[in-house]
Design a protein around this motif. Structure first.
Motif, PDB file in Angstrom:
ATOM      1  N   LYS A 267       9.196   4.755  -3.124  1.00 48.82           N
ATOM      2  CA  LYS A 267       8.489   4.599  -4.396  1.00 48.82           C
ATOM      3  C   LYS A 267       8.000   3.163  -4.584  1.00 48.82           C
ATOM      4  CE  LYS A 267      10.851   8.305  -6.955  1.00 48.82           C
ATOM      5  NZ  LYS A 267       9.639   9.071  -7.318  1.00 48.82           N
ATOM      6  N   GLN A 268       8.802   2.197  -4.130  1.00 47.50           N
ATOM      7  CA  GLN A 268       8.423   0.794  -4.269  1.00 47.50           C
ATOM      8  C   GLN A 268       7.200   0.433  -3.419  1.00 47.50           C
ATOM      9  OE1 GLN A 268       9.775  -0.405  -7.046  1.00 47.50           O
ATOM     10  NE2 GLN A 268      10.802  -2.186  -6.188  1.00 47.50           N
ATOM     11  N   ILE A 269       7.106   1.014  -2.240  1.00 46.25           N
ATOM     12  CA  ILE A 269       6.029   0.601  -1.323  1.00 46.25           C
ATOM     13  C   ILE A 269       4.796   1.498  -1.404  1.00 46.25           C
ATOM     14  CG2 ILE A 269       7.709  -0.386   0.284  1.00 46.25           C
ATOM     15  CD1 ILE A 269       7.199   2.020   2.140  1.00 46.25           C
ATOM     16  N   SER A 270       4.877   2.626  -2.122  1.00 46.90           N
ATOM     17  CA  SER A 270       3.758   3.584  -2.133  1.00 46.90           C
ATOM     18  C   SER A 270       2.467   2.940  -2.614  1.00 46.90           C
ATOM     19  CB  SER A 270       4.102   4.787  -3.016  1.00 46.90           C
ATOM     20  OG  SER A 270       5.121   5.547  -2.423  1.00 46.90           O
ATOM     21  N   GLY A 271       2.542   2.164  -3.691  1.00 46.66           N
ATOM     22  CA  GLY A 271       1.342   1.514  -4.213  1.00 46.66           C
ATOM     23  C   GLY A 271       0.757   0.522  -3.222  1.00 46.66           C
ATOM     24  N   ILE A 272       1.626  -0.203  -2.503  1.00 42.29           N
ATOM     25  CA  ILE A 272       1.157  -1.187  -1.527  1.00 42.29           C
ATOM     26  C   ILE A 272       0.473  -0.479  -0.363  1.00 42.29           C
ATOM     27  CG2 ILE A 272       1.876  -3.030   0.043  1.00 42.29           C
ATOM     28  CD1 ILE A 272       4.266  -3.514  -1.799  1.00 42.29           C
ATOM     29  N   LEU A 273       1.022   0.642   0.075  1.00 42.67           N
ATOM     30  CA  LEU A 273       0.417   1.390   1.183  1.00 42.67           C
ATOM     31  C   LEU A 273      -0.998   1.843   0.826  1.00 42.67           C
ATOM     32  CD1 LEU A 273       3.439   3.562   2.402  1.00 42.67           C
ATOM     33  CD2 LEU A 273       2.510   1.482   3.446  1.00 42.67           C
ATOM     34  N   ILE A 274      -1.190   2.276  -0.400  1.00 37.11           N
ATOM     35  CA  ILE A 274      -2.529   2.692  -0.831  1.00 37.11           C
ATOM     36  C   ILE A 274      -3.481   1.498  -0.810  1.00 37.11           C
ATOM     37  CG2 ILE A 274      -3.877   3.592  -2.768  1.00 37.11           C
ATOM     38  CD1 ILE A 274      -1.404   5.237  -3.555  1.00 37.11           C
TER      39      ILE A 274
END
Length: 578
Positions: A267-274
């Motif tokens: 959940k923490q990295i999902s936004g960064i991956l996008i």
């Protein structure tokens, strides 16, 4: 040695932060037990479809941003394996039977050929596709028609998400986003997964008893095909959801918390991956579940200790990185099925691999990346390490909560089927009484009933005045116990002509309308109960006012609220303009 001591201390702190964020061993066990009780109660009331809870909630998590996942199972539809005997006993005469066929499908996918079609089941010729001289059921057509049927019955937007019909809370007001997948049961273990049964397990997990139990439970098929195949519409995916829930429940608490950390990390990295251009559906909670299964299976139980929480997390990250590097994520039950196929390739693979390796190199600091959890787990670890213990110490009212859990856990009956009223009471305890500062006496007084569910199929169990209130053939609503009890007392006094006590009950119902947990702000039907009472005493003006207020009251199942029809009826009876 000093570095190792610091490392162990931080891991110990991480364990206790997760224990507080995710839940203690006892709380997680209680959540799971509640799901099982709810499941039992629902399935004891339903004959046409059984419900099996899947996903995070059934595993014992309560996480921000998580939805509810459930699987509907038709008891009169069965899938058999190719090597099964196709001569059916007499008790199968009302069953629709499909058989898994072997063809060029990917390992986790199968076409379903019709062996026996019983018209009384939910399967009709609309779903069937002829292929040469055989009939197969189309997953795409089936899924679409189920969605259309759902949309026709309920006034809300339903979208197809994978094999499931997905409903957003802002449209449904169910209280949570919901994914519901219709499935068919296969009582036998699929031959494609036989390797899992005989796999060498040097560290004894899962144990032989659990493996046998899982194999005897069979599997399910859900309506989604392989997107990389030209025949995707005729394929169904083998689901091991029941096996997965049993495996998660068999994990030690230390292993479960690391699994929770993986989910939080995602959940923490999902936004960064996008942001860096990685497709968001490459990594999922299911991938993280697969990681923890392989990690636990391949390591000794002694590794999973509080002081090794972070090393175990890094071990899982190592496994994930190796899969991304190879472009191959094996399904836990059918390792020949690459779950990265069709998703991870070219630029996606390079970007994701580079990012995960950067996270690995950051070591402890990788737990401070992202903004989903604020403050981040990494920040909390450092605060406790520096002497600020509030992130792992229980809040003052947590002691009460733990006491409540102990009391309710001991009060849960062993024979669930014999005493359902106590089970419903148990559910109500957990939702409304815990952690509110009530005395134990008050909790016991409040625990005698849970919310009632009224619908057209149960209409005979409710008074005629309430049944008449619903003007449509299809309806459903939740009625909280306190206002319903006062409403029933009003009806009794009204029928007996005791105006004094009737009016006193009406005054009580007006007061209950403002109750924080059982009033009109949470349940629109409370306003309608008052409206019915006002109609019975001849106060049409106040009845209309209550019906109008109900339209802005509690939102759950608001689409079934008959208030508009009741307002129109009363205005017509008064001869007023609409």
């Amino acid at each position: 040695m000093a570095d190792q001591g610091e490392h162990h201390k931080k891991s110990w702190i991480l364990h206790h932060i997760l224990d507080r964020m995710i839940g203690s061993r006892e709380i997680v066990a209680l959540r799971r037990k509640m799901i099982l009780v709810q499941e039992y109660v629902k399935n004891s009331e339903m004959s046409s479809m059984l419900v099996f809870e899947t996903g995070s909630m059934s595993e014992g998590f309560v996480m921000k941003g998580s939805d509810r996942d459930a699987m509907g199972i038709y008891p009169n539809i069965e899938v058999i394996c190719p090597n099964q005997n196709t001569s059916f006993p007499s008790d199968n005469r009302n069953m629709t039977i499909f058989v898994m066929r072997n063809d060029d499908c990917r390992s986790c996918y199968v076409p379903l050929e019709v062996v026996k079609l019983e018209r009384s089941t939910s399967v009709t010729t609309e779903y069937l596709v002829p292929v040469q001289d055989k009939l197969f059921i189309s997953s795409e057509i089936y899924k679409q028609l189920i969605k259309d049927e759902f949309n026709a019955q309920y006034p809300m937007d339903v979208e197809i998400h994978g094999p499931a019909s997905s409903v957003k809370n802002k449209q449904s007001n169910f209280g949570i986003d919901t994914d519901f997948a219709i499935s068919f049961r296969c009582k036998c273990w699929p031959p494609k997964a036989n390797e899992w049964l005989s796999r060498t397990r040097q560290h004894g997990w899962p144990g032989e008893v659990l493996v046998n139990n899982i194999s005897q439970s069979g599997c399910h098929v859900v309506p989604i095909g392989d997107k990389t195949s030209p025949n995707t519409s005729l394929q169904w995916r083998i689901s091991f959801a029941t096996a997965e829930r049993k495996l998660i429940h068999s994990l030690s608490h230390e292993q479960f918390l690391v699994y929770g950390l993986l989910k939080y990390f995602l959940k923490q990295i999902s936004g960064i991956l996008i942001e860096i251009g990685v497709d968001e559906d490459i990594l999922s909670s299911y991938i993280m579940k697969t990681v923890i299964f392989f990690a636990v299976e391949s390591t000794p139980h002694s590794l999973w200790k509080e002081q090794n929480t972070f090393p175990c997390f890094i071990l899982c990250l190592d496994i994930l990185i190796s899969w991304v590097n190879a472009g191959y994520c094996p399904n836990y039950f059918i390792v020949s099925n690459n779950m990265f196929k069709g998703k991870l390739h070219g630029g996606n693979q390079e970007k994701l691999l580079r990012f995960l390796m950067e996270m690995h190199e950051m070591k402890w600091m990788c737990l401070s990346v992202g903004t989903f959890i604020q403050p981040s787990i990494g920040v909390r670890i450092q605060r406790v390490f520096n002497g600020e213990w509030k992130d792992i110490l229980l809040a003052p009212n947590s002691t009460e909560f733990e006491c409540d859990l102990a009391i309710f856990r001991k009060s849960l009956p062993q024979k669930l089927y014999s005493i359902l009223d106590h089970l419903l009471s148990y559910l109500n305890h957990s939702r409304t009484l815990m952690n509110r500062g009530y005395t134990l006496l008050h909790k016991c007084q409040e625990s005698i009933a849970s919310n009632l569910f009224v619908n057209d199929k149960l209409s005979t169990f409710y008074p005629s005045k309430l049944r008449q209130h619903f003007t449509t053939n299809r309806y459903c609503a939740y009625i909280p116990p306190l206002p319903y009890a006062v409403f029933l007392s009003f009806l009794c006094y009204h029928e007996f002509g005791d105006r004094k006590r009737r009016d006193a009950a009406l005054t009580q119902l007006r007061m209950v309308k403002y109750d924080e947990h059982q009033g009109g702000s949470e349940f629109w039907i409370v306003h309608n109960l008052l409206g019915i009472c006002y109609e019975l005493v001849g106060d049409t003006r106040r009845a209309i006012r209550e019906y109008r207020e109900s339209l802005s009251g509690g939102k759950i199942l608001q689409q079934f609220n008959p208030a508009r029809e009741n307002i129109t009826r009363l205005l017509h009876s008064k001869g007023e303009a609409l």
